[in-house]
Design a protein around this motif. Structure first.
Motif, short mmCIF file in Angstrom:
data_model
loop_
_atom_site.label_atom_id
_atom_site.label_comp_id
_atom_site.label_asym_id
_atom_site.label_seq_id
_atom_site.Cartn_x
_atom_site.Cartn_y
_atom_site.Cartn_z
N VAL A 328 -40.30 -92.91 -15.88
CA VAL A 328 -40.70 -91.63 -15.30
C VAL A 328 -39.67 -90.56 -15.65
N VAL A 329 -40.18 -89.40 -16.05
CA VAL A 329 -39.29 -88.27 -16.37
C VAL A 329 -39.53 -87.18 -15.35
N THR A 330 -38.45 -86.58 -14.85
CA THR A 330 -38.62 -85.53 -13.84
C THR A 330 -38.54 -84.16 -14.48
N ASN A 331 -39.07 -83.23 -13.71
CA ASN A 331 -39.05 -81.83 -14.13
C ASN A 331 -37.62 -81.38 -14.45
N GLU A 332 -36.68 -81.73 -13.58
CA GLU A 332 -35.29 -81.26 -13.77
C GLU A 332 -34.71 -81.75 -15.09
N GLU A 333 -35.04 -83.00 -15.41
CA GLU A 333 -34.53 -83.54 -16.67
C GLU A 333 -35.05 -82.74 -17.87
N LEU A 334 -36.31 -82.35 -17.76
CA LEU A 334 -36.90 -81.57 -18.85
C LEU A 334 -36.33 -80.16 -18.89
N VAL A 335 -36.08 -79.58 -17.69
CA VAL A 335 -35.44 -78.26 -17.64
C VAL A 335 -34.12 -78.32 -18.38
N LEU A 338 -35.04 -78.72 -22.31
CA LEU A 338 -35.77 -77.67 -23.01
C LEU A 338 -35.30 -76.26 -22.68
N ARG A 339 -34.58 -76.12 -21.55
CA ARG A 339 -34.18 -74.80 -21.07
C ARG A 339 -35.39 -73.92 -20.78
N TRP A 340 -36.49 -74.52 -20.36
CA TRP A 340 -37.62 -73.74 -19.87
C TRP A 340 -37.51 -73.64 -18.36
N SER A 341 -38.31 -72.72 -17.78
CA SER A 341 -38.29 -72.62 -16.32
C SER A 341 -39.05 -73.81 -15.75
N PRO A 342 -38.70 -74.27 -14.54
CA PRO A 342 -39.41 -75.39 -13.93
C PRO A 342 -40.91 -75.12 -13.84
N GLY A 343 -41.27 -73.84 -13.54
CA GLY A 343 -42.68 -73.49 -13.43
C GLY A 343 -43.41 -73.73 -14.73
N LYS A 344 -42.77 -73.30 -15.83
CA LYS A 344 -43.41 -73.45 -17.14
C LYS A 344 -43.59 -74.93 -17.45
N ILE A 345 -42.56 -75.71 -17.13
CA ILE A 345 -42.67 -77.14 -17.42
C ILE A 345 -43.78 -77.78 -16.60
N SER A 346 -43.89 -77.37 -15.33
CA SER A 346 -44.98 -77.92 -14.51
C SER A 346 -46.33 -77.57 -15.10
N GLN A 372 -40.49 -86.00 -2.65
CA GLN A 372 -40.23 -85.13 -3.79
C GLN A 372 -41.49 -84.74 -4.54
N ASN A 373 -42.60 -85.41 -4.22
CA ASN A 373 -43.73 -85.27 -5.12
C ASN A 373 -45.02 -84.83 -4.44
N ASN A 374 -45.60 -83.75 -4.95
CA ASN A 374 -46.96 -83.43 -4.53
C ASN A 374 -47.89 -83.39 -5.73
N ASN A 375 -47.42 -84.00 -6.81
CA ASN A 375 -48.26 -84.16 -7.99
C ASN A 375 -48.66 -82.86 -8.67
N ARG A 376 -47.76 -81.84 -8.59
CA ARG A 376 -48.07 -80.57 -9.25
C ARG A 376 -47.21 -80.39 -10.50
N GLY A 377 -46.74 -81.46 -11.03
CA GLY A 377 -45.95 -81.35 -12.24
C GLY A 377 -44.47 -81.56 -12.01
N GLU A 378 -44.12 -82.42 -11.06
CA GLU A 378 -42.70 -82.70 -10.83
C GLU A 378 -42.23 -83.90 -11.66
N THR A 379 -43.07 -84.92 -11.71
CA THR A 379 -42.68 -86.12 -12.46
C THR A 379 -43.86 -86.60 -13.29
#
Lengths: 456, 295
Positions: A328-335, A338-346, A372-379
């Motif tokens: 599992v990969v989390t949003n923060e790891e991708l931020v 990629l240096r994108w905003s968390p919103g964009k990654i979600s 941590q999760n509401n399934n809107r693009g966190e993990t």
């Protein structure tokens, strides 16, 4: 409307404007490609004194003498533009503006002179200024129609020569064609079409009949025959539709309506032409941006998984899909990556989930803390389909990096950014070539090779 | 002041304001854009008439200036959309003009506002259309309108003279040193539109274009300095206007038309006999060189 169409005179007028539209459309596309579009405007204005003189000499309003006068004056005007640009430092467009206004001024002077001599006889000359297709009578129309027909045939006969004139006059001279003569001949045809168009749509708007259909057709094709065909069709269509609209309305001017129809066609082509139109272009750009963003996210996912699972250093485990798809990969790891905003990654993550390339990992599943999760693009985790795509992208990226590092002698810490730019656009043939070259470096595999630089 | 003098004053003002701003059109190779703007203002005049239902100077002036600017913008957009520049010019101004004529015949046919009047103008009527404020007759309205526009364009050109100069002669440098080139372009096009509108009303589209292009081109053949070119262009414009007026009076023909012809004749003189760029002097120098070569 039907009763209108069965009227013999209406049929004549329609036939006349159709032929005029077709011939000016055909000639206009050559004028456009010769970058002489505005010559139509110039010729239409310079014709006025010729028409006036022809009337003064013959005292008739019939089409033929006025046509001859317009052609001669058009030629003198073209010659003046040519003489001014050749013999001084004045540029062509300035010379055009100058000749146009001075000749037209002369024409107006002559018209007032005619008006003084005999009021009634002159009234018909006004139609040269705005054109009155609807009031033309049988004989005039036969002449206008047959001249337009001759012009159309001339274009068809000299198609190959004109093509050469437009695209490679140097070669034309080389194979022994009289290019200068041809250019003058083309100009002569343009002068003729302007001279007949004057009586139908008027001075100012004749320019539009030459320019607008051709400019619209230019958006549809890069091939000359196709462009010329469409230009002729658009010209004819504008002529017919414009005339019909003007016949239905009260006292509607035909010329301007023809021009407006042509303009409407132009706008449609400008916006919607499949290859060059603004809307398809914007759409394609958007699609490419989407694809690039998708691919970047997929690669980031893959590389994050590589680091997390230690696959990056253990080459033999690349094939182990299960390990990859259950990580599992989390949003923060991708931020972080990629240096994108968390919103964009979600947003992007949800998009990839819709495409079936990733799986949004729900609460409680696979050791994800519920809060941590509401399934809107966190993990998320890659699906097997997503893994296949990601492998392909990463592989292309790394192949290019390898190429840069080994074949183009780039420093290893310089290759990542360059590969970023090109990985989305490498065609399969290039990828094959890269593989062939890289075999020599013993890095052959259908799976992504190891990165040449450290993956953080 | 007598009738003749008013007409001549109006024509001279038109000629000098057009000639002044026209220099920049000639230098920036925008002569046909000037032509296009002058035709496009018709649409603005018609639309503002349809909205306000009056022939008042101010709403028409604003409407027409906006239409001129809009056409410049559309031309630029069409060019960026992948058309040739001259095709873009041709498509745009003919569309504007055609729309103007159609609206005019559809909705304003019964007003004293016919297309011929618009195209050729009738400067002969100018002295009767007076500006009256508080019962004081201040002279023909056209004189005031054109005078104010001319003053404005001198003022703005004076303020940005150096910038305009760089933009005209070396657009690349202008961009490189960080001048707001696009802004200056639109400032100039606003001035052209305003001048065209002011002139349009009294002398018609054709004389407007003639005066925008011809005096500037003539001056361009006579000097290499912008300052001199501007002054010469104004002088040539005035001379053409006066000559044209007397010619029209003598032969009893259209005043606007004969002014355009007069401007053409002045150009012809410069074209043949300009001390530096004239055809005659060049011919003379070539002959001389040839004979020296033989010796």
């Amino acid at each position: 409307m039907l009763s209108l169409l069965s009227n013999a005179n209406v049929q004549w007028v329609l036939g006349g404007t159709l032929l005029l539209g077709v011939s000016s459309g055909l000639l206009g596309s050559f004028a456009l490609l010769r970058r002489r579009s505005l010559m139509g405007d110039v010729l239409a204005h310079t014709a006025l004194p010729g028409v006036a003189v022809a009337f003064m000499l013959t005292q008739t309003k019939s089409v033929l003498p006025l046509f001859v006068g317009a052609v001669i004056a058009g030629f003198v005007g073209t010659w003046c533009v040519d003489a001014i640009t050749r013999n001084s430092r004045i540029k062509e467009d300035t010379a055009q503006g100058l000749v146009l206004t001075v000749f037209f001024g002369l024409g107006v002077v002559l018209l007032t002179q005619i008006a003084k001599q005999g009021g009634a006889a002159q009234s018909g000359l006004d139609r040269f200024l705005f054109g009155q297709a609807a009031s033309l009578v049988g004989n005039d129309l036969i002449l206008i129609g047959s001249i337009a027909l001759v012009l159309t045939i001339a274009v068809v006969l000299f198609f190959k020569e004109f093509k050469l004139l437009c695209f490679d006059p140097g070669f034309g001279t080389g194979v022994g064609l009289p290019i200068r003569r041809l250019d003058q001949f083309l100009m002569f045809l343009v002068v003729c079409v302007v001279a007949i168009g004057l009586q139908t749509v008027g001075v100012v708007l004749m320019a539009a009949l030459l320019i607008t259909p051709a400019a619209a057709a230019r958006y549809l094709s890069d091939r000359l025959p196709v462009m010329v065909f469409f230009s002729g069709v658009f010209g004819g269509l504008s002529g017919v539709l414009g005339t019909l609209i003007s016949l239905t309305g009260r006292n509607m001017p035909t010329g301007p309506l023809i021009v407006l129809v042509a303009t409407a066609i132009f706008v449609v082509c400008l916006l919607g032409a499949p290859q060059r139109g603004l809307i398809p272009n914007a759409w394609r750009r958007l699609r490419t941006q989407q694809r690039v963003a998708d691919e970047n996210l997929l690669r980031a996912l893959y590389e994050t998984i590589e680091v997390k699972t230690g696959l990056a250093t253990a080459g033999e485990n690349f094939a182990d899909s299960d390990v990859v798809t259950t990580t599992v990969v989390t949003n923060e790891e991708l931020v972080e990556r990629l240096r994108w905003s968390p919103g964009k990654i979600s947003r992007r993550m949800r998009r990839l989930a819709r495409l079936g390339l990733v799986r949004l990992v729900g609460a409680g599943e696979m050791s994800v803390p519920a809060a941590q999760n509401n399934n809107r693009g966190e993990t998320c985790a890659l699906t097997s389909q997503g893994l296949a795509r990601a492998r392909k992208i990463v592989r292309t990226h790394r192949l290019w990096e390898l190429f840069l590092a080994y074949e183009a002698d780039f420093a290893v810490d310089h290759v990542d950014r360059d590969a970023d730019d090109i990985e989305h656009y490498l065609p399969p043939s290039v990828i094959l070539e890269l593989e062939k070259r890289l075999k020599e470096h013993d890095r052959d595999s259908s799976l992504p090779p190891e990165s040449v630089h450290e993956i953080r | 002041m007598s009738y003749d003098l008013w007409v001549m004053l109006t024509a001279a003002l038109v000629a000098s304001s057009c000639g002044f701003i026209g220099c920049f059109l000639v230098l920036r190779r925008l002569a046909m854009v000037g032509d296009a703007i002058s035709h496009s203002v018709l649409l603005g005049i018609v639309v503002s008439f349809l909205i306000t239902h009056s022939l008042g100077t101010i709403p028409m002036f604003i409407g027409a200036t906006l239409a001129g600017l809009l056409s410049t913008w559309v031309m630029q957009m069409v060019t960026q959309g992948g058309s040739n520049e001259d095709a873009a010019i041709g498509v745009t101004f003919t569309a504007f003009f055609a729309l103007g004529v159609v609206l005019l015949t559809l909705y304003a046919g019964d007003v004293h506002f016919d297309t011929e009047h618009v195209l050729f103008g009738e400067i002969a009527y100018v002295p009767w259309n007076l500006l009256i404020i508080n019962d004081n007759v201040l002279g023909p309205r056209a004189v005031w309108v054109i005078g104010i526009v001319f003053a404005l364009s001198i003022l703005i050109t004076g303020m940005f003279f150096k910038e305009f100069k760089v933009c005209a002669f070396d657009p690349g440098l202008a961009v490189a040193i960080g001048l707001p080139v696009t802004l200056f372009h639109y400032v100039q096009m606003t001035l052209v539109s305003m001048t065209a509108v002011a002139a349009f009303e009294s002398v018609g589209a054709i004389l407007t274009v003639a005066m925008l292009v011809v005096p500037g081109t003539t001056a361009y053949l006579l000097t290499d300095r912008l300052e001199k070119m501007l002054i010469l262009s104004v002088v040539i414009g005035i001379v053409s206007a006066v000559l044209g007026y007397f010619g029209a009076a003598y032969w009893d023909v259209s005043i606007s038309g004969s002014m355009a012809v007069a401007a053409g004749l002045v150009f012809l003189l410069a074209f043949l006999f300009s001390p530096k760029y004239g055809v005659v002097i060049k011919l003379f120098l070539t002959r001389k060189k040839a004979s020296e070569g033989l010796v």
